[in-house]
Design a protein around this motif. Structure first.
Motif, mmCIF file in Angstrom:
data_model
loop_
_atom_site.group_PDB
_atom_site.id
_atom_site.type_symbol
_atom_site.label_atom_id
_atom_site.label_comp_id
_atom_site.label_asym_id
_atom_site.label_seq_id
_atom_site.Cartn_x
_atom_site.Cartn_y
_atom_site.Cartn_z
ATOM 1 N N LEU A 23 0.853 -1.184 0.000
ATOM 2 C CA LEU A 23 0.000 0.000 0.000
ATOM 3 C C LEU A 23 0.892 1.237 0.000
ATOM 4 C CD1 LEU A 23 -2.730 -1.037 2.573
ATOM 5 C CD2 LEU A 23 -2.728 -1.269 0.084
ATOM 6 N N LEU A 24 0.616 2.137 -0.902
ATOM 7 C CA LEU A 24 1.461 3.306 -1.068
ATOM 8 C C LEU A 24 1.010 4.432 -0.132
ATOM 9 C CD1 LEU A 24 1.712 3.308 -4.949
ATOM 10 C CD2 LEU A 24 3.172 2.179 -3.279
ATOM 11 N N SER A 25 1.955 5.228 0.250
ATOM 12 C CA SER A 25 1.656 6.371 1.099
ATOM 13 C C SER A 25 2.495 7.544 0.630
ATOM 14 C CB SER A 25 1.977 6.050 2.562
ATOM 15 O OG SER A 25 1.888 7.211 3.357
ATOM 16 N N GLY A 26 1.981 8.721 0.812
ATOM 17 C CA GLY A 26 2.717 9.891 0.363
ATOM 18 C C GLY A 26 3.692 10.408 1.396
ATOM 19 N N ALA B 106 6.849 1.474 -0.655
ATOM 20 C CA ALA B 106 5.858 1.338 0.407
ATOM 21 C C ALA B 106 6.196 2.379 1.466
ATOM 22 C CB ALA B 106 5.902 -0.056 1.001
ATOM 23 N N ASN B 107 5.302 3.344 1.614
ATOM 24 C CA ASN B 107 5.556 4.413 2.581
ATOM 25 C C ASN B 107 6.927 5.038 2.398
ATOM 26 O OD1 ASN B 107 3.040 3.971 3.545
ATOM 27 N ND2 ASN B 107 3.662 3.063 5.480
ATOM 28 N N GLY B 108 7.277 5.281 1.147
ATOM 29 C CA GLY B 108 8.536 5.970 0.859
ATOM 30 C C GLY B 108 9.742 5.067 0.829
ATOM 31 N N ILE B 109 9.558 3.733 0.948
ATOM 32 C CA ILE B 109 10.683 2.806 0.946
ATOM 33 C C ILE B 109 10.846 2.220 -0.454
ATOM 34 C CG2 ILE B 109 11.680 0.740 1.986
ATOM 35 C CD1 ILE B 109 9.537 1.130 4.216
ATOM 36 N N SER B 110 12.035 2.220 -0.960
ATOM 37 C CA SER B 110 12.292 1.510 -2.215
ATOM 38 C C SER B 110 13.727 1.025 -2.210
ATOM 39 C CB SER B 110 12.042 2.408 -3.435
ATOM 40 O OG SER B 110 12.928 3.504 -3.443
ATOM 41 N N LEU B 111 13.963 -0.064 -2.918
ATOM 42 C CA LEU B 111 15.295 -0.630 -3.064
ATOM 43 C C LEU B 111 15.686 -0.595 -4.534
ATOM 44 C CD1 LEU B 111 15.115 -3.760 -0.714
ATOM 45 C CD2 LEU B 111 16.139 -1.539 -0.208
ATOM 46 N N HIS B 112 16.969 -0.477 -4.771
ATOM 47 C CA HIS B 112 17.496 -0.429 -6.126
ATOM 48 C C HIS B 112 18.394 -1.628 -6.360
ATOM 49 C CE1 HIS B 112 16.202 3.631 -5.105
ATOM 50 N NE2 HIS B 112 16.099 3.876 -6.402
ATOM 51 N N ARG B 113 18.951 -1.701 -7.553
ATOM 52 C CA ARG B 113 19.909 -2.759 -7.874
ATOM 53 C C ARG B 113 21.061 -2.157 -8.655
ATOM 54 N NH1 ARG B 113 17.764 -7.545 -6.516
ATOM 55 N NH2 ARG B 113 15.584 -8.010 -6.919
ATOM 56 N N TYR B 114 22.176 -2.825 -8.567
ATOM 57 C CA TYR B 114 23.263 -2.539 -9.490
ATOM 58 C C TYR B 114 23.166 -3.525 -10.647
ATOM 59 C CZ TYR B 114 25.295 0.683 -6.144
ATOM 60 O OH TYR B 114 25.502 1.749 -5.303
ATOM 61 N N PRO B 115 23.403 -3.068 -11.874
ATOM 62 C CA PRO B 115 23.197 -3.938 -13.042
ATOM 63 C C PRO B 115 24.352 -4.886 -13.301
ATOM 64 C CG PRO B 115 23.832 -1.749 -13.757
ATOM 65 C CD PRO B 115 23.725 -1.670 -12.260
ATOM 66 N N PHE B 116 24.561 -5.783 -12.335
ATOM 67 C CA PHE B 116 25.563 -6.841 -12.506
ATOM 68 C C PHE B 116 25.143 -8.054 -11.701
ATOM 69 C CE2 PHE B 116 27.428 -4.082 -9.089
ATOM 70 C CZ PHE B 116 27.340 -4.959 -8.037
ATOM 71 N N ARG C 46 3.744 -18.408 5.388
ATOM 72 C CA ARG C 46 2.580 -17.533 5.303
ATOM 73 C C ARG C 46 3.106 -16.096 5.277
ATOM 74 N NH1 ARG C 46 0.423 -20.790 9.859
ATOM 75 N NH2 ARG C 46 -0.954 -22.395 9.015
ATOM 76 N N THR C 47 2.398 -15.235 4.607
ATOM 77 C CA THR C 47 2.805 -13.834 4.516
ATOM 78 C C THR C 47 2.079 -13.021 5.567
ATOM 79 O OG1 THR C 47 3.236 -14.016 2.150
ATOM 80 C CG2 THR C 47 2.901 -11.806 3.025
ATOM 81 N N GLU C 48 2.846 -12.340 6.401
ATOM 82 C CA GLU C 48 2.295 -11.469 7.430
ATOM 83 C C GLU C 48 2.619 -10.026 7.064
ATOM 84 O OE1 GLU C 48 0.387 -12.468 9.767
ATOM 85 O OE2 GLU C 48 0.741 -14.654 9.746
ATOM 86 N N THR C 49 1.582 -9.184 6.965
ATOM 87 C CA THR C 49 1.747 -7.793 6.566
ATOM 88 C C THR C 49 1.797 -6.894 7.795
ATOM 89 O OG1 THR C 49 0.568 -8.211 4.493
ATOM 90 C CG2 THR C 49 0.793 -5.914 5.179
ATOM 91 N N LEU C 50 2.833 -6.087 7.901
ATOM 92 C CA LEU C 50 2.977 -5.184 9.045
ATOM 93 C C LEU C 50 1.969 -4.034 8.891
ATOM 94 C CD1 LEU C 50 6.866 -5.102 9.393
ATOM 95 C CD2 LEU C 50 5.209 -6.787 10.218
ATOM 96 N N PRO C 51 1.305 -3.641 9.982
ATOM 97 C CA PRO C 51 0.135 -2.756 9.866
ATOM 98 C C PRO C 51 0.429 -1.347 9.366
ATOM 99 C CG PRO C 51 0.720 -3.109 12.174
ATOM 100 C CD PRO C 51 1.528 -4.071 11.367
ATOM 101 N N LYS C 52 1.575 -0.797 9.665
ATOM 102 C CA LYS C 52 1.848 0.596 9.301
ATOM 103 C C LYS C 52 2.603 0.715 7.980
ATOM 104 C CE LYS C 52 -0.155 2.277 12.927
ATOM 105 N NZ LYS C 52 -1.403 3.075 12.794
ATOM 106 N N SER C 53 3.703 0.016 7.852
ATOM 107 C CA SER C 53 4.524 0.128 6.636
ATOM 108 C C SER C 53 3.993 -0.711 5.494
ATOM 109 C CB SER C 53 5.962 -0.293 6.939
ATOM 110 O OG SER C 53 6.006 -1.681 7.251
ATOM 111 N N LYS C 54 3.158 -1.708 5.822
ATOM 112 C CA LYS C 54 2.663 -2.696 4.858
ATOM 113 C C LYS C 54 3.782 -3.573 4.298
ATOM 114 C CE LYS C 54 -1.244 -0.834 5.610
ATOM 115 N NZ LYS C 54 -2.134 -1.468 6.618
ATOM 116 N N LEU C 55 4.950 -3.552 4.930
ATOM 117 C CA LEU C 55 5.987 -4.510 4.574
ATOM 118 C C LEU C 55 5.493 -5.907 4.905
ATOM 119 C CD1 LEU C 55 9.166 -2.716 5.940
ATOM 120 C CD2 LEU C 55 8.488 -2.949 3.551
ATOM 121 N N GLN C 56 6.048 -6.891 4.196
ATOM 122 C CA GLN C 56 5.592 -8.263 4.383
ATOM 123 C C GLN C 56 6.725 -9.169 4.832
ATOM 124 O OE1 GLN C 56 3.785 -9.032 0.538
ATOM 125 N NE2 GLN C 56 1.763 -8.518 1.345
#
Length: 551
Positions: A15-18, A100-110, A366-376
């Motif tokens: 779930l996205l948040s601003g 998710a709530n301003g969290i994102s991860l990137h990758r290096y292309p290798f 089983r997938t458990e979703t955290l209530p605030k960040s919606k991380l799983q």
């Protein structure tokens, strides 16, 4: 049972948040995770005590107000990794595509790979082609070896093979390099490497996608350069996008089968593929079967049955020295279930590297979703016990140990196939030891076993050989051949003097022979070597029984 290798195949729906997550909200999520684990997944306290895990939770809770969001996320990843259960992990895969709530991860292309002679660039985006085939010496602020250790706390793994397989993915994630102190930026990393005798350095820029995700792990990514010499493609890399591949090698009368994913491939089912395999063996001059599971990270283990039953039915193949299974650091989950079934029910000889899964393990999540960040969080709940409940092996080890150098990979050489093709000159060691024991040549058997274990080809076979000799001793006990059993079990304490179980079994043979004092003597040695373990507990009970007049 749908499996994972390192990141979940199914994308998270976040779930996205601003706005960014507040410290108090992170702390709410942390306590929610803690309460959920205790109330629904107490089985996870398998490699760590609940008290020790709770201490780690409390430390993170106190630190959260001082941490950046990436550091908090790393803290959650580390907490779940403390369970050391390969399937159990924070699901960060979807963070590479959306936030998710301003969290994102990137990758290096290798892509990196840890060969037996070091860490190398296996693939990279074309604009970084110069780095491909380079041996990594430094990543950001650290030498390559130190960087590998720095990401270790983030990796969910069950044994060293699982760590070796998965750590390279974390080294390609900018945020993890930053949180672990490997770099000072999540936007770029400077990596030094040796190529053609020269040390060079390339600066890689972070990207935000999952374009290099692969079901089989064999494909070359479009727009990337691969570290391979042009020429003959080795069997294990042919038709890389296919879940399975089969080829007959007439010069060796060998049928090679690669089984990379334990899932049906559309209408190409596992059952039909392996039925075709058995049919081919029956109708052709096949003297040897090689089943390659080294890249199989799992899938649905209910699909394993036709593989196992087909091999059992194929009498011309299901014989010692005729059926080989290649395993490795990516053999995990449903593939481990298959390895277990083959070990129990066929005359298989395992070749390659140890698997990355315990032989008995916690699997389905089983997938458990955290209530605030919606991380799983993906949390394991189901215990898969394919083997004896006393079997505590951290992996299935190969009888013939073979790993790969970068030169092997670059030159399209498969050392595993070379070892299998040369196997006819050796024969199974346990058969030879049994033959010598039957002739009463116990000292000769011990000498042969010691020489066998000195060979690097057999370096992972120590525990397997001990178990085989132990099982042979007990088979003699079951035949009431106590004197012979005693001599066989004596071989084990000579070969494996640090094994508490070997002494416990040896003591038991004396007990059955009515030699009380000898039995107590060796039970006490077992206790000293195991202290508070299960073997020590058994030995203590047996001593108590002997001293109270039992037998």
């Amino acid at each position: 049972m749908i499996k994972q290798i390192i990141f979940s195949i199914t994308l998270c729906l976040f779930l996205l948040s601003g706005r960014a997550q507040t410290a108090s909200e992170w702390q709410i999520d942390l306590r929610y995770l803690q309460q959920t684990v205790h109330s629904k997944y107490s089985n996870l306290f398998y490699n760590i005590t609940a008290a020790d895990w709770d201490k780690a939770v409390d430390v993170l809770h106190a630190q959260i107000p001082k941490l950046e969001k990436e550091q908090v996320l790393a803290g959650f990843v580390r907490l779940v990794a403390l369970f050391h259960i390969g399937h159990t992990q924070m699901n960060t895969f979807g963070l590479h595509q959306q936030s998710a709530n301003g969290i994102s991860l990137h990758r290096y292309p290798f892509q990196l790979y840890l060969f037996n002679d070091g860490l190398y660039f296996l693939q990279a985006e074309n604009k970084y082609a110069n780095a491909v085939s380079g041996k990594v010496t430094r990543i950001g602020n650290m030498k390559a070896e130190a960087a590998l250790e720095a990401v270790r706390p983030l990796v969910s793994y069950e044994n060293e093979q699982g760590y070796r397989s998965n750590a390279v993915y974390y080294l390609a994630t900018p945020e993890w390099l930053l949180t672990q102190g490997i770099t000072n930026s999540a936007e770029e990393v400077s990596i030094s490497y040796i190529k053609n005798g020269k040390e060079e350095t390339t600066v890689f820029k972070a990207v935000n996608d999952n374009a290099h995700f692969s079901m089989t792990g064999l494909e070359t990514i479009p727009g990337w350069t691969d570290a391979k010499m042009a020429g003959n493609t080795p069997l294990w890399q042919k038709e890389p996008s296919s879940f399975r591949y089969m080829e007959y090698l007439p010069q060796n009368k060998t049928l090679y089968v690669r089984h990379s994913v334990t899932l049906n491939e559309g209408d190409k089912t596992i059952a039909s593929f392996f039925n075709d395999m058995v049919d081919f063996i029956d109708k052709n001059d096949v003297e040897k079967l090689i089943l390659d599971l080294r890249t199989n990270g799992g899938g649905n283990n209910t699909l394993n049955k036709p593989i196992v039953t087909g091999i059992i039915k194929s009498r011309k193949i299901n014989q010692k020295g005729k059926f080989f299974c290649i395993i490795g650091r990516r053999t995990f989950s449903a593939a481990q279930n298959l390895v277990n079934e083959l070990e129990k029910n066929t005359e298989v000889i395992f070749v390659g590297e140890p698997t990355s899964e315990n032989v008995n393990f916690y699997g389905d999540t089983r997938t458990e979703t955290l209530p605030k960040s919606k991380l799983q969080a993906n949390l394991s709940w189901l215990w898969w016990q394919n083997m004896d409940p006393r079997d505590k092996r951290k992996a299935t080890a190969p009888a013939l140990a073979v790993d790969m150098s970068f030169a092997d990979f670059y030159n399209n050489t498969d050392p595993v196939m070379n070892v299998i093709n040369a196997y006819d000159k050796q024969g199974p060691i346990d058969d030879k030891l049994r033959s010598l024991a039957e002739q009463g040549k116990f000292d000769e058997a011990v000498s042969m076993a010691n020489e066998y274990l000195k060979d690097p080809l057999h370096r992972y076979f120590k525990n397997e050989l001990e178990a085989k000799i132990n099982a042979y001793g007990y088979s003699l006990i079951n035949q009431n051949k106590f004197d012979n059993a005693n001599m066989v079990l004596k071989m084990n304490i000579q070969l494996f003097p640090e094994s508490a179980n070997a002494y416990d079994s040896y003591a038991e043979s004396f007990m059955l022979m009515g030699k009380k004092e000898d039995a107590i003597k060796y039970f006490e040695i077992a206790i000293a070597k195991d202290k508070d373990g299960a073997t020590a507990d058994n030995s203590k009970k047996q001593i108590e029984k002997l001293r109270s007049g039992g037998n």
